[in-house]
Scaffold this active site. Structure first.
Site, PDB file in Angstrom:
ATOM      1  N   TYR A  14     -73.650 -50.958   6.063  1.00  0.00           N
ATOM      2  CA  TYR A  14     -73.490 -51.528   4.667  1.00  0.00           C
ATOM      3  C   TYR A  14     -73.235 -52.652   4.087  1.00  0.00           C
ATOM      4  CZ  TYR A  14     -73.219 -45.732   4.337  1.00  0.00           C
ATOM      5  OH  TYR A  14     -73.727 -45.053   4.602  1.00  0.00           O
ATOM      6  N   HIS A  19     -71.775 -52.072  -3.184  1.00  0.00           N
ATOM      7  CA  HIS A  19     -70.509 -50.951  -3.001  1.00  0.00           C
ATOM      8  C   HIS A  19     -69.125 -52.107  -2.523  1.00  0.00           C
ATOM      9  CE1 HIS A  19     -69.003 -47.509  -4.029  1.00  0.00           C
ATOM     10  NE2 HIS A  19     -69.693 -47.005  -4.129  1.00  0.00           N
ATOM     11  N   ASN A  66     -64.942 -43.048  -0.622  1.00  0.00           N
ATOM     12  CA  ASN A  66     -64.728 -41.779  -1.077  1.00  0.00           C
ATOM     13  C   ASN A  66     -62.919 -41.198  -1.365  1.00  0.00           C
ATOM     14  OD1 ASN A  66     -67.529 -42.207  -2.522  1.00  0.00           O
ATOM     15  ND2 ASN A  66     -67.587 -40.138  -2.228  1.00  0.00           N
ATOM     16  N   ASN A 112     -65.942 -43.524  -7.134  1.00  0.00           N
ATOM     17  CA  ASN A 112     -64.370 -42.452  -6.635  1.00  0.00           C
ATOM     18  C   ASN A 112     -64.044 -43.127  -5.276  1.00  0.00           C
ATOM     19  OD1 ASN A 112     -66.666 -41.002  -7.568  1.00  0.00           O
ATOM     20  ND2 ASN A 112     -68.089 -41.210  -5.923  1.00  0.00           N
TER      21      ASN A 112
END
Length: 186
Positions: A14, A19, A66, A112
């Site tokens: 990631y 994000h 999240n 989220n």
């Protein structure tokens, strides 16, 4: 004392995704103030130091986006930090790439990670710095978009935005959210 949290997802796959811009801003802030963010505690990686004359705890939650609130609730309880002294850095698809928006409080706006933080802290009343990652193309799934990487043209805007985001956080600490909003929003 302040907690400054950069949001992202913990796995290397990631790195540099849209994000994970919160992690990138936090890493740049840590580097510019010689703070090592490596201590594993409260479901996150953290480092302690001083920025703009304020004691700070820099945190990168390691719970996945999240569940970011779990880490911040644990750290806030342990260090006895009120939500108004928790600054959250995260991506925003409603802003152009590299644009910033400082807010004293607000809703999750569909994010989220912020939903989790609001649920765990029990309030929307924490300051935040939103970092624009651009709107998703109509043909793309939102998850695919935010978990994608910036293209080469946008990366230059991102690098400039990261520098301004670090300055904005320093301003929030030294002069307050109102001054930071006037200086960095837009």
């Amino acid at each position: 004392m302040y907690i400054i949290a950069g949001l992202g997802n913990p796995e290397p796959k990631y790195n540099k995704t849209r994000h994970n811009i919160g992690f990138r801003v936090l890493d740049a802030l840590a580097a510019s103030h010689n703070i090592e963010v490596s201590e594993r505690k409260h479901k996150g990686l953290l480092g302690k130091g001083v920025i703009a004359g304020e004691k700070v705890i820099l945190i990168k939650p390691q719970t996945y986006m999240n569940l970011s609130g779990e880490c911040l609730r644990a750290a806030a309880d342990y260090y006895k930090v009120e939500p108004e002294r928790i600054i959250v850095l995260f991506d925003d698809i409603s802003l152009e790439v590299g644009k910033l928006r400082v807010r004293k409080k607000g809703s999750a706006g569909g994010h989220n990670g912020i939903k989790s933080i609001i649920a765990h802290l029990g309030t929307e009343g924490f300051p935040r710095l939103k970092f624009g990652v651009g709107g998703k193309p109509a043909h793309m799934d939102l998850a695919d978009y935010v978990l994608g990487r910036f293209d080469a043209a946008d990366e230059e805007l991102v690098e400039d935005g990261i520098k301004r985001a670090c300055s904005a956080v320093e301003c929030m600490l030294a002069e307050g959210c109102d001054t930071a909003m006037n200086r960095y929003n837009g």
